[in-house]
Enzyme design. Structure first.
Site: not given
Ligand code: IMP
Ligand code: MG
Length: 426
Positions: A13, A16, A40-41, A220
């Site tokens: 977040d 990007k 989520g972009h 991520q």
């Molecule tokens: P997962 O990717 O859904 O398996 O989540 C694993 C960890 O990564 C958790 O702490 C999520 O909140 C975090 N996470 C996954 N995708 C994002 C993102 O796009 N932004 C921020 N945190 C993320």
């Molecule tokens: Mg995001």
């Protein structure tokens, strides 16, 4: 012409989406290389907000967009994303690598079950971890399998049997899981997405050989990388610039530029150590100003001060060549502003990022305090956007210059608002 990788230097977040959108005007190809619907972009354009989960944000510019082999893709969510673009009259060309994996219901059920057990790390529940686990266990289903669905029945059956055993044995749940239903689902995916399946690796390499510009978009952040992040509080893929090459299928010497994106402060969603987490009431102030709620899940994000130890570590891991700082405007009115220079652990000062979350959990940040600034006037903002960096409040300039020295890396972009045009190039 080069390949440019854009990666996040924190826990995701970082903005990007905005940075990729800004730099992708001349792109020939835009590629997402890892993760799936967990990302989520957000891009704000002329007051309208567009949210992307799988698609590279350059889709908005009508560019040819690619989903690389390193991804785990939720087909129905992807179709929803495409539909919402079509409604806007935007029909980008899309190529999904045949080697990319398909997120199935069984993956989402397992993710959900783990999170409901109260022992999860706070995932987005998009099935990401189980999809990558099954990929590694060689029971994943890939887009190239859609061409001959009957042939993968034994593998699919094994994946379903494993899921049934896990659900009942570990989570005490009895779910109705049926191979035929899963086959039907894959047939539907084949009929709706099959024509987009191709070879992204080949496309990227041919485009680069022709002298084209390819933007590789990470999701991520570096600190969520499965190897180098704050394990086990991480996502299940490699998020770094090095991973971009592998996940796309290209050689490391083809990457010319690595742009690292960081917020002017820090946020994190989900559980895990976070040394610079802010206290109230400042945390809520920054959360509201920065609209720090998850794009994918709507969860309030945890908010913290800028952590130079963490960001320096990320710069090293990725070989960052320039930095984009986002949301500098969201700190206006906060005084003083803290920056973490080092950690204190067991009475000793450490400047490198620990490999253990248990250690990180016990690290105390060593802060320096800098003067805050007031919200920018329209005049200051316009002058800065026209290239006059000196028009910015002295304290904000100090902050940027201080971070630049601390990070030993040029800060090339400073974002001072959500819109595409609200970006200063230094
Ligand atoms: P997962 O990717 O859904 O398996 O989540 C694993 C960890 O990564 C958790 O702490 C999520 O909140 C975090 N996470 C996954 N995708 C994002 C993102 O796009 N932004 C921020 N945190 C993320
Ligand atoms: Mg995001």
């Amino acid at each position: 012409m080069p390949a440019v990788v854009v990666i996040g230097l924190q826990w995701g977040d970082e903005g990007k989406g905005k940075v990729v959108d800004f730099i992708s005007e001349r792109a020939d190809l835009a590629v997402r290389y890892q993760g799936g619907a967990n990302a989520g972009h957000t891009v704000v354009l002329n007051g309208r907000t567009y949210r992307f989960h799988h698609l590279p944000v350059a889709a908005l510019r009508g560019k040819h967009v690619c989903l690389a082999s390193g991804m785990v893709i939720d087909p129905m969510k992807l179709l929803e994303e495409l539909e919402s673009l079509y409604k806007e009259g935007i029909r980008p060309r899309l190529t999904i690598d045949g080697r990319a994996h398909i997120v199935l219901d069984i993956h989402k059920m397992l993710d959900e079950a783990e999170e409901s057990s109260g022992k999860g790390v706070g995932t987005t529940k998009r099935g990401i971890g189980p999809a990558y686990a099954y990929k590694s266990a060689r029971v994943g289903i890939r887009f190239s399998d859609l061409a001959e669905i009957e042939l993968i029945k034994p593998r699919l059956k094994k994946a379903i049997d494993m899921t049934r055993a896990l659900l009942s044995g570990v989570y005490n749940m009895n779910a109705e899981l049926d191979v035929e239903r899963a086959i039907q689902f894959l047939r539907e995916v084949a009929s709706r997405l099959g024509r987009h399946v191709g070879d992204v690796s080949l496309l990227v390499n041919e485009t680069l050989d022709r002298g084209g510009l390819v933007i590789l978009e990470g999701a991520q952040g570096t600190l969520l990388d499965i190897d180098h992040g704050t394990y086990p509080f991480v996502t299940s893929s490699n998020t770094t610039a090095g991973a971009a090459c592998n996940s796309v299928g290209m050689g490391p010497k083809k990457v010319d530029e690595v742009i690292g994106v960081t917020k002017a402060y820090t946020t994190r969603v989900g559980k895990g150590p976070f040394p610079t987490e802010m206290d109230e009431p400042v945390a809520s102030m920054v959360r509201e100003r920065g609209r720090e709620y998850g794009t994918t899940t709507g969860r309030p994000r945890r908010v913290g001060w800028f952590d130079a130890v963490a960001v320096r570590y990320s710069i090293m891991l990725n070989g960052v060549t320039s930095i984009a700082i986002t949301k500098a405007d969201c700190l206006a009115g906060i005084d003083p502003i803290k920056v973490c220079l080092a950690y204190e652990f067991n009475g000793q000062e450490i400047k490198s990022f620990p490999d253990s979350p248990q250690v990180l959990e016990r690290c105390k940040p060593v802060y320096v305090e800098l003067d805050g600034w007031e919200a920018l006037s329209e005049g200051e903002k316009l002058a800065a956007l026209r290239g006059n960096f000196d028009a910015l409040p002295r304290q904000l300039r100090n902050y940027i210059e201080f971070l630049e020295k601390l990070l030993v890396c040029p800060i090339k972009y400073v974002s001072i608002g959500a819109e595409r045009y609200e970006t200063i190039i230094r």
